[in-house]
Design a protein around this motif. Structure first.
Motif, PDB file in Angstrom:
ATOM      1  N   SER A 190      31.369  34.412  90.783  1.00 22.70           N
ATOM      2  CA  SER A 190      30.263  33.907  89.710  1.00 22.70           C
ATOM      3  C   SER A 190      28.843  34.562  89.898  1.00 22.70           C
ATOM      4  O   SER A 190      27.949  34.664  88.973  1.00 22.70           O
ATOM      5  N   LYS A 191      28.333  34.975  91.144  1.00 20.02           N
ATOM      6  CA  LYS A 191      27.089  35.792  91.298  1.00 20.02           C
ATOM      7  C   LYS A 191      26.774  36.779  90.575  1.00 20.02           C
ATOM      8  O   LYS A 191      25.915  36.711  89.526  1.00 20.02           O
ATOM      9  N   PRO A 192      27.701  37.802  90.295  1.00 17.18           N
ATOM     10  CA  PRO A 192      27.086  38.927  89.414  1.00 17.18           C
ATOM     11  C   PRO A 192      27.243  38.598  88.283  1.00 17.18           C
ATOM     12  O   PRO A 192      26.278  39.103  87.290  1.00 17.18           O
ATOM     13  N   LEU A 193      28.276  37.524  87.274  1.00 17.07           N
ATOM     14  CA  LEU A 193      28.101  37.214  86.143  1.00 17.07           C
ATOM     15  C   LEU A 193      26.700  36.330  85.906  1.00 17.07           C
ATOM     16  O   LEU A 193      26.144  36.560  84.794  1.00 17.07           O
ATOM     17  N   ASN A 194      26.149  35.576  86.704  1.00 17.18           N
ATOM     18  CA  ASN A 194      25.156  34.704  86.562  1.00 17.18           C
ATOM     19  C   ASN A 194      24.247  35.633  86.511  1.00 17.18           C
ATOM     20  O   ASN A 194      22.964  35.509  85.720  1.00 17.18           O
ATOM     21  N   GLN A 195      23.905  36.624  87.447  1.00 20.21           N
ATOM     22  CA  GLN A 195      22.938  37.537  87.398  1.00 20.21           C
ATOM     23  C   GLN A 195      22.636  38.433  86.294  1.00 20.21           C
ATOM     24  O   GLN A 195      21.661  38.437  85.783  1.00 20.21           O
ATOM     25  N   LEU A 196      23.901  39.020  85.858  1.00 22.21           N
ATOM     26  CA  LEU A 196      23.591  39.773  84.568  1.00 22.21           C
ATOM     27  C   LEU A 196      23.488  38.823  83.350  1.00 22.21           C
ATOM     28  O   LEU A 196      22.450  39.326  82.558  1.00 22.21           O
ATOM     29  N   ALA A 197      23.648  37.595  83.213  1.00 28.35           N
ATOM     30  CA  ALA A 197      23.417  36.692  82.097  1.00 28.35           C
ATOM     31  C   ALA A 197      21.696  36.427  82.236  1.00 28.35           C
ATOM     32  O   ALA A 197      21.110  36.531  81.193  1.00 28.35           O
ATOM     33  N   LEU A 198      21.412  36.114  83.342  1.00 31.75           N
ATOM     34  CA  LEU A 198      19.855  35.748  83.460  1.00 31.75           C
ATOM     35  C   LEU A 198      19.246  37.051  83.249  1.00 31.75           C
ATOM     36  O   LEU A 198      17.941  36.964  82.509  1.00 31.75           O
ATOM     37  N   GLU A 199      19.494  38.314  83.426  1.00 29.79           N
ATOM     38  CA  GLU A 199      18.904  39.320  83.260  1.00 29.79           C
ATOM     39  C   GLU A 199      18.943  39.720  81.799  1.00 29.79           C
ATOM     40  O   GLU A 199      17.791  40.480  81.245  1.00 29.79           O
ATOM     41  N   ARG A 200      19.918  39.204  80.967  1.00 30.30           N
ATOM     42  CA  ARG A 200      19.835  39.452  79.522  1.00 30.30           C
ATOM     43  C   ARG A 200      19.052  38.292  79.042  1.00 30.30           C
ATOM     44  O   ARG A 200      18.655  38.251  77.518  1.00 30.30           O
ATOM     45  N   GLY A 201      18.303  37.337  79.778  1.00 27.89           N
ATOM     46  CA  GLY A 201      17.428  36.373  79.136  1.00 27.89           C
ATOM     47  C   GLY A 201      18.142  34.978  78.741  1.00 27.89           C
ATOM     48  O   GLY A 201      17.637  34.220  78.139  1.00 27.89           O
ATOM     49  N   VAL A 202      19.289  34.917  79.213  1.00 27.93           N
ATOM     50  CA  VAL A 202      20.094  33.773  78.853  1.00 27.93           C
ATOM     51  C   VAL A 202      19.538  32.560  79.778  1.00 27.93           C
ATOM     52  O   VAL A 202      19.270  32.735  80.983  1.00 27.93           O
ATOM     53  N   SER A 203      19.401  31.413  79.318  1.00 28.92           N
ATOM     54  CA  SER A 203      18.653  30.257  79.954  1.00 28.92           C
ATOM     55  C   SER A 203      20.058  29.713  80.682  1.00 28.92           C
ATOM     56  O   SER A 203      20.848  29.254  79.997  1.00 28.92           O
ATOM     57  N   ILE A 204      19.890  29.436  81.983  1.00 32.59           N
ATOM     58  CA  ILE A 204      20.919  28.603  82.763  1.00 32.59           C
ATOM     59  C   ILE A 204      20.354  27.395  83.420  1.00 32.59           C
ATOM     60  O   ILE A 204      19.393  27.477  84.120  1.00 32.59           O
ATOM     61  N   ARG A 205      21.071  26.161  83.068  1.00 35.43           N
ATOM     62  CA  ARG A 205      20.689  24.942  83.794  1.00 35.43           C
ATOM     63  C   ARG A 205      22.021  24.344  84.259  1.00 35.43           C
ATOM     64  O   ARG A 205      23.078  24.371  83.765  1.00 35.43           O
ATOM     65  N   ALA A 206      21.772  23.963  85.641  1.00 36.43           N
ATOM     66  CA  ALA A 206      23.048  23.553  86.425  1.00 36.43           C
ATOM     67  C   ALA A 206      22.587  22.238  86.753  1.00 36.43           C
ATOM     68  O   ALA A 206      21.420  22.034  87.414  1.00 36.43           O
ATOM     69  N   VAL A 207      23.773  21.224  86.863  1.00 34.96           N
ATOM     70  CA  VAL A 207      23.535  20.025  87.653  1.00 34.96           C
ATOM     71  C   VAL A 207      24.604  20.013  88.615  1.00 34.96           C
ATOM     72  O   VAL A 207      26.073  20.090  88.604  1.00 34.96           O
ATOM     73  N   TYR A 208      24.176  19.796  90.013  1.00 39.32           N
ATOM     74  CA  TYR A 208      25.084  19.592  91.274  1.00 39.32           C
ATOM     75  C   TYR A 208      24.895  18.049  91.595  1.00 39.32           C
ATOM     76  O   TYR A 208      23.925  17.491  91.072  1.00 39.32           O
ATOM     77  N   GLN A 209      25.654  17.701  92.425  1.00 43.20           N
ATOM     78  CA  GLN A 209      25.727  16.563  93.161  1.00 43.20           C
ATOM     79  C   GLN A 209      24.619  16.590  94.455  1.00 43.20           C
ATOM     80  O   GLN A 209      24.438  17.506  95.141  1.00 43.20           O
ATOM     81  N   ASP A 210      23.989  15.394  94.483  1.00 38.03           N
ATOM     82  CA  ASP A 210      23.074  15.419  95.647  1.00 38.03           C
ATOM     83  C   ASP A 210      23.602  15.767  96.882  1.00 38.03           C
ATOM     84  O   ASP A 210      23.125  16.504  97.652  1.00 38.03           O
ATOM     85  N   CYS A 269      23.476  28.490  78.947  1.00 39.20           N
ATOM     86  CA  CYS A 269      24.600  27.987  79.479  1.00 39.20           C
ATOM     87  C   CYS A 269      24.247  26.757  80.294  1.00 39.20           C
ATOM     88  O   CYS A 269      23.187  26.775  81.332  1.00 39.20           O
ATOM     89  N   LEU A 270      24.825  25.547  79.988  1.00 34.53           N
ATOM     90  CA  LEU A 270      24.783  24.157  80.797  1.00 34.53           C
ATOM     91  C   LEU A 270      25.763  23.986  81.497  1.00 34.53           C
ATOM     92  O   LEU A 270      27.152  24.439  81.082  1.00 34.53           O
ATOM     93  N   SER A 271      25.975  23.478  82.423  1.00 38.58           N
ATOM     94  CA  SER A 271      26.972  23.186  83.403  1.00 38.58           C
ATOM     95  C   SER A 271      26.766  21.824  84.526  1.00 38.58           C
ATOM     96  O   SER A 271      25.799  21.702  84.893  1.00 38.58           O
ATOM     97  N   PHE A 272      27.928  21.232  84.518  1.00 40.79           N
ATOM     98  CA  PHE A 272      28.064  20.238  85.537  1.00 40.79           C
ATOM     99  C   PHE A 272      29.023  20.948  86.815  1.00 40.79           C
ATOM    100  O   PHE A 272      29.943  21.391  86.516  1.00 40.79           O
TER     101      PHE A 272
END
Length: 324
Positions: free
Chosen positions: A154-174, A137-140
Motif C-alpha cells: 500500500s505504501k507506493p499507492l498511498n504516496q502517489l495518491a497523496l502526491e496527486r492531492g487526494v485527501s486520505i483519512r484513516a482510523v486505526y485501533q488504539d 479516501c476514507l478507511s477503517f
C-alpha cells in the motif's frame, strides 16, 4: 547544472568560459578549459543551435555569448512548454483510462454490488481504487497490527495518491500503537500528509473512495471470506456518515488519548462496556486488538479503582458511579 535544459557539461563549460572572457577564440578556449579543439568546436556548434552564442557584429567570424538572462530564459521556456504538453498528454491518457475502466466494469455495476471472493482479486481492486481516486479516501483498519506485506504493497499507492492531492483519512485501533511496524507505517503515512486517528474498537474493515465506492468485508467476523464492493449512493452516504461519527470521536495520531471526568481512557471505558455486554476476556481482547493478559491486567486495575472485590461488583459500581 543545465543538462535538464539540453546543455551538455562540455557546452556549459565553454559557455561559462566565454561569459567570463567574451573575446576568447577556439585556441584560447582550448587553453582555458583544457578541452581539445574538436571538443570546443562541437560545443560551439551546440551552443549556436541553442542560440547561446552568435556571430559578433563588430568582428564577423567570431562568436560572442548570448546573455544568460536571455539565452537560458528561452531554454527554460521551451522546457516548460514541453512539460506542459507532456502533462496534457498524461491527463488525456488518464481520462482515457477512466473511460476504459468504466466500460470494462460497467457490466459489473448494474446491480451496484460486486462480490470479491479471492484475496488476489481484492488486492488488485484496492490498487485500482487507490490509483483512480480523485478527491478523497476514507478507511477503517481494525486489528492490532498490519501485515508487513500489506503495508509494503500500500505504501507506493498511498504516496502517489497523496502526491496527486487526494485527501486520505484513516482510523486505526488504539492497540496499533503497540506494534512498532504499524506505528512506523502510520508515522510515515502522517508525515506524507495523510490524517490518522485511533479509537478503542473499529467497527469493521472499510475503504471509501471519492464518496462513491465502498469496499467492505463480506463477513466482518471473518475477512478471509471475501469483500463486497458497493456503488449504491444511499448505502455509501450512510457509510460516510458512520465514518464521520467515528472520526469525530477518535484521537489524532501523535497525541495522547484524553481521559474523561472519571479518569478513564477510551480503551478502558470500552473494555468496561464490552464486559458489561457479556464479552469474555478472550472476546474483549479480540475486539480491542489486545492480548488476554493485557485485558486481565486492565480489568484488575479498574476493579481496584472502583473499590470492588469482584468483576460483578466492579460492573455495578461502574454504573452506580456513572462510569458507564
Amino acid at each position: 547544472m543545465f543538462e535538464s535544459l539540453g546543455l551538455s557539461k562540455t557546452a556549459e563549460l565553454v559557455y561559462r568560459a566565454m561569459l567570463s572572457q567574451p573575446a576568447l577564440g577556439v585556441a584560447e578556449l582550448t587553453a582555458h578549459t583544457g578541452l581539445s579543439a574538436e571538443e570546443i568546436r562541437q560545443a560551439l556548434d551546440s551552443l549556436a543551435e541553442m542560440a547561446l552564442v552568435r556571430s559578433s557584429w563588430q568582428a564577423p567570424g567570431l562568436l560572442r555569448p548570448t546573455s544568460p538572462q536571455v539565452g537560458l530564459a528561452v531554454l527554460i521556456a521551451q522546457a516548460e512548454a514541453k512539460i506542459a504538453q507532456r502533462q496534457q498528454e498524461i491527463e488525456a491518457a488518464r481520462a482515457a483510462i477512466r473511460v476504459l475502466a468504466e466500460t470494462h466494469s460497467s457490466h459489473l455495476r448494474r446491480d451496484e454490488l460486486i462480490r470479491w471472493e479471492e484475496l488476489d482479486g481484492i488486492r488488485v481492486r484496492l490498487e485500482e481504487l487507490a490509483t483512480s481516486a480523485c478527491t478523497e479516501c476514507l478507511s477503517f483498519s481494525p486489528g492490532a497490527a498490519h501485515k508487513p506485506d500489506a503495508m509494503a504493497a500500500s505504501k507506493p499507492l498511498n504516496q502517489l495518491a497523496l502526491e496527486r492531492g487526494v485527501s486520505i483519512r484513516a482510523v486505526y485501533q488504539d492497540s496499533f500503537r503497540n506494534d512498532p511496524q504499524t506505528l512506523a507505517y502510520a508515522r510515515w503515512f502522517s508525515e506524507l500528509g495523510a490524517q490518522t486517528r485511533t479509537v478503542p474498537t473499529v467497527p469493521f474493515q472499510m475503504v471509501i473512495v471519492d464518496r462513491e465506492i465502498a469496499l467492505l468485508p463480506s463477513d466482518p467476523g471473518d475477512p478471509q471470506t471475501g469483500a463486497i464492493e458497493v456503488h449504491s449512493p444511499g448505502v455509501v452516504a450512510a457509510l460516510c456518515v458512520m465514518f464521520e461519527h467515528v472520526w469525530a470521536t477518535a484521537t489524532p495520531f501523535g497525541t495522547a488519548a484524553q481521559t474523561d471526568v472519571h479518569g478513564l481512557e477510551p480503551q478502558e471505558r470500552e473494555l468496561l462496556r464490552l464486559l458489561g455486554d457479556g464479552h469474555t476476556d478472550e472476546s474483549a481482547a479480540r475486539k480491542l486488538g489486545l492480548s488476554v493478559r493485557t485485558i486481565q491486567r486492565m480489568m484488575a486495575d479498574l476493579t481496584s479503582r472502583l473499590g470492588a472485590e469482584s468483576r460483578f461488583q466492579a460492573g455495578a459500581n461502574a454504573i452506580r458511579q456513572g462510569w458507564l
